[in-house]
Scaffold this active site. Structure first.
Site, PDB file in Angstrom:
ATOM      1  N   HIS A  80      -2.100   0.566   1.896  1.00  0.00           N
ATOM      2  CA  HIS A  80      -3.209   1.400   2.347  1.00  0.00           C
ATOM      3  C   HIS A  80      -2.690   2.781   2.749  1.00  0.00           C
ATOM      4  O   HIS A  80      -1.668   2.896   3.427  1.00  0.00           O
ATOM      5  CB  HIS A  80      -3.919   0.747   3.541  1.00  0.00           C
ATOM      6  CG  HIS A  80      -5.069   1.575   4.009  1.00  0.00           C
ATOM      7  ND1 HIS A  80      -6.245   1.650   3.299  1.00  0.00           N
ATOM      8  CD2 HIS A  80      -5.200   2.425   5.055  1.00  0.00           C
ATOM      9  CE1 HIS A  80      -7.055   2.509   3.908  1.00  0.00           C
ATOM     10  NE2 HIS A  80      -6.444   2.988   4.966  1.00  0.00           N
TER      11      HIS A  80
ATOM     12  N   ASP B  61     -10.583   0.275   0.491  1.00  0.00           N
ATOM     13  CA  ASP B  61     -10.787  -0.588  -0.670  1.00  0.00           C
ATOM     14  C   ASP B  61      -9.589  -0.337  -1.599  1.00  0.00           C
ATOM     15  O   ASP B  61      -8.647   0.335  -1.232  1.00  0.00           O
ATOM     16  CB  ASP B  61     -12.128  -0.302  -1.364  1.00  0.00           C
ATOM     17  CG  ASP B  61     -12.254   1.152  -1.772  1.00  0.00           C
ATOM     18  OD1 ASP B  61     -11.223   1.859  -1.770  1.00  0.00           O
ATOM     19  OD2 ASP B  61     -13.368   1.582  -2.104  1.00  0.00           O
TER      20      ASP B  61
ATOM     21  N   CYS C 123      -7.854   3.315  -2.395  1.00  0.00           N
ATOM     22  CA  CYS C 123      -7.453   4.236  -1.322  1.00  0.00           C
ATOM     23  C   CYS C 123      -6.327   5.204  -1.700  1.00  0.00           C
ATOM     24  O   CYS C 123      -6.322   6.334  -1.242  1.00  0.00           O
ATOM     25  CB  CYS C 123      -7.180   3.510  -0.007  1.00  0.00           C
ATOM     26  SG  CYS C 123      -5.677   2.593  -0.010  1.00  0.00           S
TER      27      CYS C 123
END
Length: 275
Positions: A262, A49, A52
């Site tokens: 990410h 999400d 991160c």
């Protein structure tokens, strides 16, 4: 509860699963993973999400913590929300993660609670002796959504506090790190109030951390964040440090990213690298 940080998996096995094809990108990623695998045997996948970067950094910091950082020990640490709100009225626009079925108390009380929780968890985990037990305590914490998200609110508030300090230092002619100029050179964050409204308030909701905010996080925690940026493999930026001229005594946490959006966590340092 779903675990926010997945159990560890062999680094190259993970890479083979994720990057099968023969495209230039897949080849580059495999090379990148091979390079990381020289240093770390496994990877733990972090829930993707918009928290991160905070999640991966905090998890790494806690899982290797052996003492409470000095800034967490200071007397006035928990007074921070009250002190800042008394000086800067605009902080009332801070957006907390909504808690269901619970009345929103005073903003400063709410944030103070999160800061106290951060200190308590950091202290408890740093006092655990064996690495396995420490790891289990971290896993347990990152399975508890209520607590986990409260800790991210604490980190975001510390980032705001650091930004205000840097902004004021610069205005008063004191030396500030280069990233601080870049942070406030953006149209969307020319001062701390804009930074809060346009960036910090959105972290975890509609956006993650941008590069320049990784520096801010590092400064707020007084940690060096070392990131393997796989898509930059074979360039100078393959291993990037935030900040790039770290303080000698700051501990280092290591993350891994394929795209600067990410972040995952490399674990199990290979024996020869540890010596």
């Amino acid at each position: 509860y779903k675990l926010s940080v997945a159990p560890e998996m062999d680094m190259m096995e993970y890479c083979r699963k994720e990057w099968r094809g023969n495209t230039p990108v897949a080849k580059k990623m495999r090379k990148g993973y091979e390079a990381v695998a020289q240093k770390f045997a496994s990877i733990r996948r972090v829930r993707g999400d918009n928290y991160c970067a905070l999640r991966a950094t905090l998890f790494q910091a806690l899982s290797q913590a052996t003492q409470l950082p000095s800034w967490l020990q200071s007397e006035d640490f928990t007074m921070l929300p009250e002190n800042l709100l008394s000086k800067y009225d605009w902080i009332k626009q801070w957006q907390l993660k909504q808690k269901l079925g619970r009345k929103m108390g005073e903003l400063s009380d709410e944030i103070k609670e999160y800061l106290i929780l951060l200190r308590k968890k950091w202290k408890n985990i740093s006092e655990i002796k064996g690495s396995t037990a420490k790891q289990e305590a971290c896993d347990k914490l990152f399975k508890n959504e209520e607590e986990e998200y409260s800790l991210y609110e604490a980190l975001k508030f510390l980032m705001l506090n650091t930004a205000i300090e840097l902004y004021n230092d610069d205005k008063n002619g004191r030396r500030v790190p280069v990233f601080s100029w870049l942070l406030f050179a953006r149209d969307t964050s020319s001062n701390p109030c804009q930074l809060m409204c346009n960036h910090l308030n959105h972290i975890g909701h509609s956006g993650g951390l941008e590069q320049v905010e990784m520096f801010l996080l590092a400064y707020a925690l007084q940690y060096t964040i070392q990131v393997y940026r796989l898509y930059k493999y074979s360039t100078d930026e393959f291993i990037t440090l935030y900040p790039n001229d770290p303080e000698e005594d700051w501990p280092v946490v290591t993350l891994i990213t394929e795209d600067d959006r990410h972040y995952n966590i490399p674990v199990r340092m290979c024996q020869e690298t540890m010596l």
